[in-house]
Design an enzyme around this catalytic site. Structure first.
Site, PDB file in Angstrom:
ATOM      1  N   ASP A   1       0.819  -1.186   0.092  1.00 57.67           N
ATOM      2  CA  ASP A   1      -0.081   0.054   0.082  1.00 57.67           C
ATOM      3  C   ASP A   1       1.001   0.904  -0.081  1.00 57.67           C
ATOM      4  O   ASP A   1       0.351   2.284   0.224  1.00 57.67           O
ATOM      5  CB  ASP A   1      -0.955  -0.030   1.096  1.00 57.67           C
ATOM      6  CG  ASP A   1      -1.784  -1.383   1.175  1.00 57.67           C
ATOM      7  OD1 ASP A   1      -2.339  -1.687   0.323  1.00 57.67           O
ATOM      8  OD2 ASP A   1      -1.889  -1.774   2.264  1.00 57.67           O
TER       9      ASP A   1
ATOM     10  N   GLY B   1       1.657   3.008  -2.487  1.00 60.34           N
ATOM     11  CA  GLY B   1       1.330   3.939  -3.552  1.00 60.34           C
ATOM     12  C   GLY B   1       1.961   3.464  -4.876  1.00 60.34           C
ATOM     13  O   GLY B   1       2.029   4.111  -5.866  1.00 60.34           O
TER      14      GLY B   1
ATOM     15  N   GLY C   1       0.810   1.640  -7.188  1.00 63.64           N
ATOM     16  CA  GLY C   1      -0.323   1.925  -8.692  1.00 63.64           C
ATOM     17  C   GLY C   1      -0.223   3.300  -9.015  1.00 63.64           C
ATOM     18  O   GLY C   1      -0.203   3.415 -10.322  1.00 63.64           O
TER      19      GLY C   1
ATOM     20  N   ALA D   1      -4.507  -7.818  -4.207  1.00 61.23           N
ATOM     21  CA  ALA D   1      -3.747  -6.486  -4.185  1.00 61.23           C
ATOM     22  C   ALA D   1      -5.108  -5.358  -4.089  1.00 61.23           C
ATOM     23  O   ALA D   1      -6.160  -5.663  -4.637  1.00 61.23           O
ATOM     24  CB  ALA D   1      -3.049  -6.506  -5.341  1.00 61.23           C
TER      25      ALA D   1
ATOM     26  N   HIS E   1      -4.523  -1.511  -5.838  1.00 61.03           N
ATOM     27  CA  HIS E   1      -3.969  -0.627  -6.272  1.00 61.03           C
ATOM     28  C   HIS E   1      -4.495   0.567  -6.605  1.00 61.03           C
ATOM     29  O   HIS E   1      -5.513   0.508  -7.878  1.00 61.03           O
ATOM     30  CB  HIS E   1      -2.866  -0.986  -7.505  1.00 61.03           C
ATOM     31  CG  HIS E   1      -1.671  -1.829  -7.094  1.00 61.03           C
ATOM     32  ND1 HIS E   1      -1.246  -2.575  -8.258  1.00 61.03           N
ATOM     33  CD2 HIS E   1      -1.452  -2.696  -6.125  1.00 61.03           C
ATOM     34  CE1 HIS E   1      -0.131  -3.302  -7.536  1.00 61.03           C
ATOM     35  NE2 HIS E   1      -0.328  -3.286  -6.222  1.00 61.03           N
TER      36      HIS E   1
ATOM     37  N   ASP F   1       2.020  15.053   1.674  1.00 62.35           N
ATOM     38  CA  ASP F   1       1.213  16.077   1.924  1.00 62.35           C
ATOM     39  C   ASP F   1       0.391  15.574   3.225  1.00 62.35           C
ATOM     40  O   ASP F   1      -0.003  16.275   3.852  1.00 62.35           O
ATOM     41  CB  ASP F   1       0.224  16.081   0.739  1.00 62.35           C
ATOM     42  CG  ASP F   1      -0.302  14.665   0.348  1.00 62.35           C
ATOM     43  OD1 ASP F   1       0.495  13.874  -0.143  1.00 62.35           O
ATOM     44  OD2 ASP F   1      -1.543  14.779   0.448  1.00 62.35           O
TER      45      ASP F   1
ATOM     46  N   GLY G   1       0.325  14.201  -3.592  1.00 57.64           N
ATOM     47  CA  GLY G   1      -1.169  14.018  -3.692  1.00 57.64           C
ATOM     48  C   GLY G   1      -1.472  12.965  -4.420  1.00 57.64           C
ATOM     49  O   GLY G   1      -0.704  12.225  -5.110  1.00 57.64           O
TER      50      GLY G   1
HETATM   51  P1  GDP Z   1      -0.539   0.359  -3.835  1.00 57.04           P
HETATM   52  O1  GDP Z   1      -1.142  -0.885  -3.367  1.00 57.04           O
HETATM   53  O2  GDP Z   1       0.997   0.410  -3.357  1.00 57.04           O
HETATM   54  O3  GDP Z   1      -0.728   0.751  -5.250  1.00 57.04           O
HETATM   55  O4  GDP Z   1      -1.175   1.266  -2.706  1.00 57.04           O
HETATM   56  P2  GDP Z   1      -2.735   1.548  -2.434  1.00 57.04           P
HETATM   57  O5  GDP Z   1      -3.252   2.017  -3.670  1.00 57.04           O
HETATM   58  O6  GDP Z   1      -3.309   0.368  -1.710  1.00 57.04           O
HETATM   59  O7  GDP Z   1      -2.423   2.713  -1.159  1.00 57.04           O
HETATM   60  C1  GDP Z   1      -1.964   3.937  -1.523  1.00 57.04           C
HETATM   61  C2  GDP Z   1      -3.087   5.154  -1.065  1.00 57.04           C
HETATM   62  O8  GDP Z   1      -2.414   6.288  -1.119  1.00 57.04           O
HETATM   63  C3  GDP Z   1      -4.373   5.125  -2.119  1.00 57.04           C
HETATM   64  O9  GDP Z   1      -5.168   5.798  -1.444  1.00 57.04           O
HETATM   65  C4  GDP Z   1      -3.545   6.195  -2.973  1.00 57.04           C
HETATM   66  O10 GDP Z   1      -4.597   7.045  -3.630  1.00 57.04           O
HETATM   67  C5  GDP Z   1      -2.910   7.054  -2.129  1.00 57.04           C
HETATM   68  N1  GDP Z   1      -1.759   8.184  -2.557  1.00 57.04           N
HETATM   69  C6  GDP Z   1      -0.814   7.715  -3.492  1.00 57.04           C
HETATM   70  N2  GDP Z   1       0.198   8.498  -3.523  1.00 57.04           N
HETATM   71  C7  GDP Z   1      -0.153   9.730  -2.522  1.00 57.04           C
HETATM   72  C8  GDP Z   1       0.142  11.264  -2.234  1.00 57.04           C
HETATM   73  O11 GDP Z   1       1.147  11.564  -2.634  1.00 57.04           O
HETATM   74  N3  GDP Z   1      -0.569  11.606  -1.262  1.00 57.04           N
HETATM   75  C9  GDP Z   1      -1.819  11.321  -0.806  1.00 57.04           C
HETATM   76  N4  GDP Z   1      -2.623  11.857  -0.081  1.00 57.04           N
HETATM   77  N5  GDP Z   1      -2.373  10.023  -1.199  1.00 57.04           N
HETATM   78  C10 GDP Z   1      -1.465   9.337  -2.065  1.00 57.04           C
END
Ligand code: GDP
Length: 423
Positions: free
Chosen positions: A12, A14, A16, A38, A40, A333, A414
């Site tokens: 999790d 980020g 994705g 997963a 993403h 952020d 973000g």
């Molecule tokens: P993944 O499984 O590694 O792709 O991660 P997830 O999608 O499960 O979790 C990452 C979360 O962080 C999601 O809700 C994304 O939308 C969010 N996200 C990713 N990059 C950023 C960021 O720079 N800032 C914020 N606030 N949220 C982010």
């Protein structure tokens, strides 16, 4: 050029978003391990999606998205995910490995029943069937995609396979038995559905490498959930490391030139297991509420994620095992509300401070040693270049970079695709 995007922590991180962003310059995006467990999260012009099985390259029309041989391939999950993204107007190219192994409905049932049986000793599984699936794969009793197209031998195989499955169903879990002929009919449907996409994806990728194409390998979860190197037994059942991408995609290991390890600016984890810098109570609730794009709740299960301060010990280990050539830090952020920040720079155990990651029992006993840093305490979303970040934010990134020993090349401020600062 082959690039891997992998998790430095518990998942999790980020990945994705970063894969979707990097896909702009890619020809092929590959999933090489894990399954539909997963989640993403991707936010772009099509909307907000939590992709489970489909590679994060699907939002770019000309990209070939590959489900590699290393994936726990749940056709049922693929069908519903494809319907969902198609309904949002997304059209994409898909290739499925003829050696991908099928995750079947009984794997999901066995995963669910086993968690029930374990009760308070459960693993915190997403109940997507991953552990029973990989058990079958390595016990060599599972089914690879190519086997779907030889119906007579498939039927014969299923008969023997389900005799064994039903022993568990009946005697271990006291649940209804499974009729292998019904499974056979379902598999015939699956075979027809996936036929247009099935190919030798290892050859496709090796040819693409020869032609100088850009390939992205998209990891699922992170180092600390790796079966061997993670917080065993609270790990996943496939390797989450970039090294495994060579196996799970079917390409030579030396072709992976760039390994981007993704880490959040704080820590988050799902499932059970030790988590040295975990926060509890109001402090945790505040961070959980503000984390990610909609709070720190699982993209697959919706369950609240465990959260904590940035763990430099775990992340240094996570990056080292991935062989990270660069790091992307996401969610900077999210920390804007804090006046003071803490980074876990050591683990204290029996009066000694450790800078290296430990095995599970010691991690449970370890206490975090924190270094205090000043927060920037101002909104940094919308800032479009690294130089424009407040001095305290840059100091935080530089401090973390020194601790983990790998260059932080990108900082995400973000959840949207364009919210990225290059260094
Ligand atoms: P993944 O499984 O590694 O792709 O991660 P997830 O999608 O499960 O979790 C990452 C979360 O962080 C999601 O809700 C994304 O939308 C969010 N996200 C990713 N990059 C950023 C960021 O720079 N800032 C914020 N606030 N949220 C982010």
């Amino acid at each position: 050029m082959v690039k891997a995007i992998v998790g430095a922590n518990w998942g999790d991180e980020g990945k994705g978003k970063i894969t979707d962003m990097c896909a702009e310059n890619a020809d092929i995006v590959v999933r090489f391990q894990g399954g539909a467990n997963a989640g993403h999260t991707i936010i772009n012009e099509y909307g907000r999606f939590a992709l489970h099985l489909l590679p994060s390259g699907i939002f770019h029309k000309n990209i070939i998205n590959v489900i590699g041989n290393g994936v726990a391939f749940d056709v049922n999950a693929l069908k519903s995910e494809m319907a969902e993204v198609n309904a949002a107007g997304v059209e994409f190219k898909l290739a499925i490995s003829d050696r991908a192994q099928l995750l079947l409905q009984h794997h999901i049932l066995l995963d669910t029943y086993e968690e029930e049986r374990l009760a308070d000793k459960k693993f915190g599984s997403t109940k997507s069937g991953i552990a029973p699936f990989y058990s079958d794969k390595y016990a060599k009793v599972g089914i690879q995609v190519w086997q779907l197209y030889d119906e007579e031998s498939l039927k014969e195989k299923l008969k023997g396979y389900y005799e064994k499955v039903n022993i568990s169903m009946k005697y271990l879990y006291n649940k209804p038995e499974i009729n292998y002929l019904e499974v056979f009919e379902t598999l015939k449907e699956y075979a027809a559905f996936i036929k247009p996409f099935v190919t030798d994806t290892s050859k496709l990728l090796r040819d693409a490498i020869k032609d100088g194409k850009n390939i992205l390998l998209e990891g699922q979860l992170g180092t600390l959930k790796d079966t061997d190197h993670g917080i065993y037994p609270y790990v996943t059942s496939s390797s989450t490391l970039a090294g495994y991408a060579a196996v799970g995609a079917g390409i030579p290991p030396y072709e992976i030139k760039d390994i981007i390890a993704v880490t959040k600016a704080y820590s988050s984890a799902v499932g059970e297991g030790p988590f040295v810098s975990e926060l509890f109570g109001d402090e945790a609730e505040e961070l959980r509420k503000r984390g990610g794009d909609k709070g720190e709740y699982g993209a697959k299960t919706g369950r609240p994620r465990r959260v904590g301060y940035f763990d430099a010990v775990a992340t240094r280990y996570g990056c080292a095992l991935q062989g990270a050539t660069e790091v992307c830090m996401t969610c900077l952020d999210v920390l804007s509300y804090l006046e003071t920040l803490y980074v876990c720079t050591g683990y204290e155990l029996d009066g000694k401070v450790y800078k290296d990651f430990l095995t599970t029992a010691d991690l449970y006993k370890a206490k975090p040693v924190y270094t205090e840093l000043k927060g920037w305490h101002t909104d940094i979303r919308g800032i479009d270049s690294y130089d424009k970040l407040p001095a305290e934010a840059k100091a935080y990134i530089e401090f973390v970079e020194k601790e983990i020993g790998v260059h932080i090349s990108m900082v995400s401020n973000g959840p949207k695709r364009e919210e990225i600062l290059y260094r």
